[in-house]
Design a protein around this motif. Structure first.
Motif, short mmCIF file in Angstrom:
data_model
loop_
_atom_site.label_atom_id
_atom_site.label_comp_id
_atom_site.label_asym_id
_atom_site.label_seq_id
_atom_site.Cartn_x
_atom_site.Cartn_y
_atom_site.Cartn_z
N UNK A 1 13.94 2.13 29.88
CA UNK A 1 15.38 2.19 30.13
C UNK A 1 15.90 0.96 30.85
N UNK A 2 15.00 0.09 31.25
CA UNK A 2 15.30 -1.18 31.93
C UNK A 2 16.17 -1.00 33.17
N UNK A 3 15.94 0.08 33.90
CA UNK A 3 16.65 0.32 35.15
C UNK A 3 15.87 -0.19 36.35
N UNK A 4 14.56 0.05 36.35
CA UNK A 4 13.73 -0.27 37.51
C UNK A 4 12.64 -1.28 37.14
N UNK B 1 15.64 -1.82 41.48
CA UNK B 1 16.20 -2.36 40.24
C UNK B 1 16.16 -3.88 40.29
N UNK B 2 16.77 -4.54 39.31
CA UNK B 2 16.73 -5.99 39.21
C UNK B 2 17.37 -6.71 40.38
N UNK B 3 18.34 -6.08 41.04
CA UNK B 3 18.98 -6.66 42.22
C UNK B 3 18.28 -6.28 43.50
N UNK B 4 17.10 -5.68 43.38
CA UNK B 4 16.28 -5.22 44.49
C UNK B 4 16.95 -4.09 45.27
N UNK B 5 17.88 -3.36 44.62
CA UNK B 5 18.49 -2.18 45.22
C UNK B 5 17.47 -1.05 45.21
N UNK B 6 17.32 -0.38 46.33
CA UNK B 6 16.30 0.65 46.49
C UNK B 6 16.90 2.05 46.35
N UNK B 7 16.24 2.88 45.56
CA UNK B 7 16.56 4.31 45.48
C UNK B 7 15.32 5.06 45.99
N UNK B 8 15.54 5.90 46.98
CA UNK B 8 14.42 6.62 47.59
C UNK B 8 14.35 8.04 47.03
N UNK B 9 13.17 8.41 46.58
CA UNK B 9 12.90 9.73 46.02
C UNK B 9 11.77 10.39 46.80
N UNK B 10 11.80 11.71 46.83
CA UNK B 10 10.68 12.50 47.32
C UNK B 10 9.88 12.92 46.11
N UNK B 11 8.58 12.77 46.17
CA UNK B 11 7.71 13.27 45.10
C UNK B 11 7.46 14.75 45.37
N UNK B 12 8.14 15.59 44.60
CA UNK B 12 8.04 17.04 44.79
C UNK B 12 6.80 17.60 44.09
N UNK B 13 6.35 16.93 43.04
CA UNK B 13 5.15 17.35 42.31
C UNK B 13 4.51 16.13 41.68
N UNK B 14 3.20 16.03 41.81
CA UNK B 14 2.45 14.96 41.14
C UNK B 14 1.05 15.48 40.89
N UNK B 15 0.75 15.68 39.61
CA UNK B 15 -0.60 16.08 39.22
C UNK B 15 -0.98 15.32 37.96
N UNK B 16 -2.02 15.72 37.30
CA UNK B 16 -2.52 14.98 36.14
C UNK B 16 -1.52 14.91 34.99
N UNK B 17 -0.62 15.90 34.89
CA UNK B 17 0.26 15.96 33.73
C UNK B 17 1.75 15.84 34.05
N UNK C 1 2.41 -2.40 41.68
CA UNK C 1 3.75 -2.06 42.17
C UNK C 1 4.86 -2.39 41.19
N UNK C 2 4.52 -2.95 40.05
CA UNK C 2 5.54 -3.25 39.05
C UNK C 2 5.73 -2.05 38.13
N UNK C 3 6.88 -2.03 37.46
CA UNK C 3 7.19 -0.97 36.50
C UNK C 3 7.63 -1.61 35.20
N UNK C 4 7.14 -1.09 34.10
CA UNK C 4 7.68 -1.42 32.79
C UNK C 4 8.51 -0.21 32.40
N UNK C 5 9.83 -0.37 32.42
CA UNK C 5 10.75 0.74 32.23
C UNK C 5 11.48 0.57 30.91
#
Length: 112
Positions: free
Chosen positions: A48-51, A68-84, A42-46
C-alpha cells in the motif's frame, strides 16, 4: 515473530464523539498487492506504500511504531501476535467541534 509477510484481512476504524455517538467503518477488501513485509532490519515493504519502516519498543515488545515516508510515527499496541495472526490497535484522541473525539483503529493480518 513479526518478521515476515502479512496480508491485511480487516481494518476497523471506530470513532466515538464526546456525546457517546459511535461511527464504525470496516474494510475487508484487500488484494494480493496489499501485503506488508516486515524485515529483520526494521524496514517494511508495503504494498500500500504507506509505511517504510517499523520499530518495536525495547522496553515493551507489545508497542509497535510504523513510520511513513516523512518519518511520521503511528504507534500501535500489538493485541495479538502468533504464527498465523497479528492484530494491532491504535488509540488516539482528536478534537471534533471543540470536543474530544476518540479513535480506535484495529488492523488484523494473516501471515502469508
Amino acid at each position: 515473530m513479526i518478521v515476515g509477510k502479512w496480508q491485511p484481512v480487516l481494518s476497523k476504524a471506530e470513532g466515538i464523539e464526546a456525546n457517546g455517538k459511535r461511527t464504525v467503518q470496516n474494510n475487508s477488501k484487500y488484494g494480493s498487492k496489499d501485503i506488508m513485509q516486515f524485515n529483520a532490519d526494521g524496514s517494511i515493504i508495503d504494498g500500500g506504500q504507506l509505511y517504510f519502516s517499523y520499530s518495536l519498543d525495547p522496553n515493551d515488545d507489545k508497542l509497535l511504531s510504523l513510520f511513513d515516508g516523512g518519518n511520521y510515527e503511528r504507534k500501535f499496541e500489538i493485541a495479538q501476535l502468533d504464527k498465523t495472526t497479528m492484530k494491532i490497535v491504535m488509540r488516539d484522541t482528536d478534537k471534533y467541534r471543540g470536543e474530544p473525539f476518540h479513535v480506535i483503529w484495529t488492523i488484523v493480518f494473516k501471515r502469508k
